[in-house]
Design a protein around this motif. Structure first.
Motif, PDB file in Angstrom:
ATOM      1  N   VAL A 183       0.839  -1.204   0.000  1.00  0.00           N
ATOM      2  CA  VAL A 183       0.000   0.000   0.000  1.00  0.00           C
ATOM      3  C   VAL A 183       0.869   1.248   0.000  1.00  0.00           C
ATOM      4  N   LEU A 184       1.891   1.258   0.825  1.00  0.00           N
ATOM      5  CA  LEU A 184       2.811   2.390   0.887  1.00  0.00           C
ATOM      6  C   LEU A 184       3.477   2.615  -0.470  1.00  0.00           C
ATOM      7  N   GLU A 185       3.924   1.533  -1.094  1.00  0.00           N
ATOM      8  CA  GLU A 185       4.583   1.646  -2.396  1.00  0.00           C
ATOM      9  C   GLU A 185       3.608   2.163  -3.453  1.00  0.00           C
ATOM     10  N   ALA A 186       2.364   1.695  -3.413  1.00  0.00           N
ATOM     11  CA  ALA A 186       1.374   2.153  -4.392  1.00  0.00           C
ATOM     12  C   ALA A 186       1.059   3.632  -4.197  1.00  0.00           C
ATOM     13  N   CYS A 187       0.973   4.071  -2.944  1.00  0.00           N
ATOM     14  CA  CYS A 187       0.719   5.484  -2.670  1.00  0.00           C
ATOM     15  C   CYS A 187       1.879   6.364  -3.131  1.00  0.00           C
ATOM     16  N   ALA A 188       3.086   5.781  -3.180  1.00  0.00           N
ATOM     17  CA  ALA A 188       4.272   6.544  -3.582  1.00  0.00           C
ATOM     18  C   ALA A 188       4.402   6.681  -5.094  1.00  0.00           C
ATOM     19  N   GLU A 189       3.623   5.925  -5.864  1.00  0.00           N
ATOM     20  CA  GLU A 189       3.740   6.007  -7.319  1.00  0.00           C
ATOM     21  C   GLU A 189       3.315   7.381  -7.810  1.00  0.00           C
ATOM     22  N   PRO A 190       4.007   7.941  -8.797  1.00  0.00           N
ATOM     23  CA  PRO A 190       3.642   9.264  -9.319  1.00  0.00           C
ATOM     24  C   PRO A 190       2.204   9.285  -9.826  1.00  0.00           C
ATOM     25  N   ARG A 191       1.530  10.386  -9.625  1.00  0.00           N
ATOM     26  CA  ARG A 191       0.160  10.564 -10.087  1.00  0.00           C
ATOM     27  C   ARG A 191       0.155  11.269 -11.433  1.00  0.00           C
ATOM     28  N   ALA A 192      -0.910  11.062 -12.188  1.00  0.00           N
ATOM     29  CA  ALA A 192      -1.020  11.657 -13.520  1.00  0.00           C
ATOM     30  C   ALA A 192      -1.027  13.178 -13.447  1.00  0.00           C
ATOM     31  N   TYR A 193      -1.525  13.738 -12.333  1.00  0.00           N
ATOM     32  CA  TYR A 193      -1.661  15.192 -12.211  1.00  0.00           C
ATOM     33  C   TYR A 193      -0.465  15.849 -11.532  1.00  0.00           C
ATOM     34  N   ALA A 194       0.585  15.068 -11.202  1.00  0.00           N
ATOM     35  CA  ALA A 194       1.720  15.641 -10.478  1.00  0.00           C
ATOM     36  C   ALA A 194       3.016  14.998 -10.937  1.00  0.00           C
ATOM     37  N   THR A 195       4.106  15.693 -10.700  1.00  0.00           N
ATOM     38  CA  THR A 195       5.421  15.138 -10.982  1.00  0.00           C
ATOM     39  C   THR A 195       6.088  14.772  -9.666  1.00  0.00           C
ATOM     40  N   GLY A 196       6.699  13.613  -9.626  1.00  0.00           N
ATOM     41  CA  GLY A 196       7.379  13.193  -8.417  1.00  0.00           C
ATOM     42  C   GLY A 196       6.408  12.745  -7.341  1.00  0.00           C
ATOM     43  N   THR A 197       6.923  12.510  -6.152  1.00  0.00           N
ATOM     44  CA  THR A 197       6.131  12.065  -5.018  1.00  0.00           C
ATOM     45  C   THR A 197       6.768  12.561  -3.730  1.00  0.00           C
ATOM     46  N   TRP A 198       5.924  12.813  -2.721  1.00  0.00           N
ATOM     47  CA  TRP A 198       6.478  13.201  -1.424  1.00  0.00           C
ATOM     48  C   TRP A 198       6.894  11.967  -0.628  1.00  0.00           C
ATOM     49  N   ILE A 199       6.421  10.784  -1.038  1.00  0.00           N
ATOM     50  CA  ILE A 199       6.764   9.565  -0.301  1.00  0.00           C
ATOM     51  C   ILE A 199       8.092   9.045  -0.851  1.00  0.00           C
ATOM     52  N   VAL A 200       9.139   9.767  -0.528  1.00  0.00           N
ATOM     53  CA  VAL A 200      10.494   9.459  -0.991  1.00  0.00           C
ATOM     54  C   VAL A 200      11.030   8.275  -0.188  1.00  0.00           C
ATOM     55  N   PRO A 201      12.146   7.652  -0.622  1.00  0.00           N
ATOM     56  CA  PRO A 201      12.652   6.462   0.090  1.00  0.00           C
ATOM     57  C   PRO A 201      12.819   6.651   1.587  1.00  0.00           C
ATOM     58  N   GLU A 202      13.295   7.815   2.023  1.00  0.00           N
ATOM     59  CA  GLU A 202      13.463   8.072   3.454  1.00  0.00           C
ATOM     60  C   GLU A 202      12.122   8.002   4.190  1.00  0.00           C
ATOM     61  N   VAL A 203      11.086   8.536   3.556  1.00  0.00           N
ATOM     62  CA  VAL A 203       9.748   8.502   4.146  1.00  0.00           C
ATOM     63  C   VAL A 203       9.223   7.064   4.192  1.00  0.00           C
ATOM     64  N   ARG A 204       9.433   6.317   3.119  1.00  0.00           N
ATOM     65  CA  ARG A 204       8.977   4.924   3.107  1.00  0.00           C
ATOM     66  C   ARG A 204       9.624   4.127   4.234  1.00  0.00           C
ATOM     67  N   ARG A 205      10.924   4.289   4.407  1.00  0.00           N
ATOM     68  CA  ARG A 205      11.611   3.564   5.486  1.00  0.00           C
ATOM     69  C   ARG A 205      11.057   3.967   6.850  1.00  0.00           C
ATOM     70  N   ALA A 206      10.813   5.251   7.023  1.00  0.00           N
ATOM     71  CA  ALA A 206      10.334   5.740   8.324  1.00  0.00           C
ATOM     72  C   ALA A 206       8.966   5.168   8.665  1.00  0.00           C
ATOM     73  N   TYR A 207       8.052   5.139   7.687  1.00  0.00           N
ATOM     74  CA  TYR A 207       6.711   4.652   7.985  1.00  0.00           C
ATOM     75  C   TYR A 207       6.654   3.133   8.068  1.00  0.00           C
ATOM     76  N   LEU A 208       7.559   2.439   7.420  1.00  0.00           N
ATOM     77  CA  LEU A 208       7.668   0.994   7.630  1.00  0.00           C
ATOM     78  C   LEU A 208       8.095   0.714   9.074  1.00  0.00           C
ATOM     79  N   ASP A 209       9.049   1.473   9.575  1.00  0.00           N
ATOM     80  CA  ASP A 209       9.450   1.333  10.977  1.00  0.00           C
ATOM     81  C   ASP A 209       8.275   1.675  11.905  1.00  0.00           C
TER      82      ASP A 209
END
Length: 234
Positions: A99-125
């Motif tokens: 779910v976290l990885e899917a939420c991190a995927e770029p959206r059609a209406y935006a460039t990039g994502t705020w759920i960067v690798p550092e954020v993914r690691r933090a929320y997994l912890d």
């Protein structure tokens, strides 16, 4: 003036949210780290991290705040029909990382994502420690929608959602609200206004009222059934 947080001091207190900037709305502090202790301190004070690739960690507490009381969710007629037909099956905490990885995927209406690798690691912890949770919607064995957020006391702080088929994220959200209500949660933080969340019943309240609600409910435990089992849905 923005507070600069010490990356190595996980116990450093955040400034009072009243010191947040008016423009951009809610920007409060810069830097620090995403340790579980700092994240928990942030959420309890109505603060969340949000930043992009290559930026320092930015901490926010916007005013007003978008929230949803579980009793006030609005489910459209079409979504209600879809739920009654059994178009989706649901689960919670079954696959937090996907779910976290899917939420991190770029959206059609935006460039990039705020759920960067550092954020993914933090929320997994944060998930492993029992703070971060996910809700999922399925069609057969396929994960088609979901959301994740943070639970402290009787407050759930929504972070992000995704869908791969029509209505899948709305269905997961409806399921999440149903579960949270059955577990005794009284407030869902939706952070900032979007038409999508407003259509589901979320409303804006002053930040001062939001902080008062956090002070009241973050220290109260939910039902013992929370994150163990949920009432039948829909």
């Amino acid at each position: 003036m923005l507070t600069i947080l010490n990356r190595h001091d996980r116990n450093q207190p955040f400034p009072d949210v009243d010191q947040a900037l008016d423009e951009p709305n809610g920007l409060l502090a810069v830097g620090g780290c995403l340790s579980p202790r700092r994240l928990e301190n942030a959420y309890r004070r109505g603060i969340f991290p949000w930043y992009g690739e290559g930026e320092p960690i930015l901490w926010w507490s916007p005013d007003p705040r978008l929230v949803l009381a579980p009793d006030h969710i609005r489910i459209s007629r079409s979504l209600r029909k879809s739920l009654r037909r059994g178009d989706f099956a649901f689960s919670f905490n079954r696959c937090f990382e996907p779910v976290l990885e899917a939420c991190a995927e770029p959206r059609a209406y935006a460039t990039g994502t705020w759920i960067v690798p550092e954020v993914r690691r933090a929320y997994l912890d944060f998930h492993r420690l029992g703070f971060a949770h996910s809700f999922e919607s399925w069609q057969g064995d396929r994960l088609v929608g979901g959301l994740y957020g943070v639970a402290i006391g009787r407050v759930f702080f929504g972070e992000s959602m995704f869908h791969r088929v029509s209505d899948a994220s709305k269905a997961a959200f409806a399921y999440a609200v149903h579960c949270l209500k059955s577990w005794g949660f009284v407030l869902i933080d939706c952070q900032v206004y979007t038409d999508h969340l407003a259509s589901l019943g979320a409303r804006e309240i002053p930040r001062s009222e939001f902080i008062r609600l956090l002070d009241q409910y973050c220290g109260q435990p939910p039902s013992p059934e929370a994150w163990r089992c949920a009432a039948e849905f829909p």
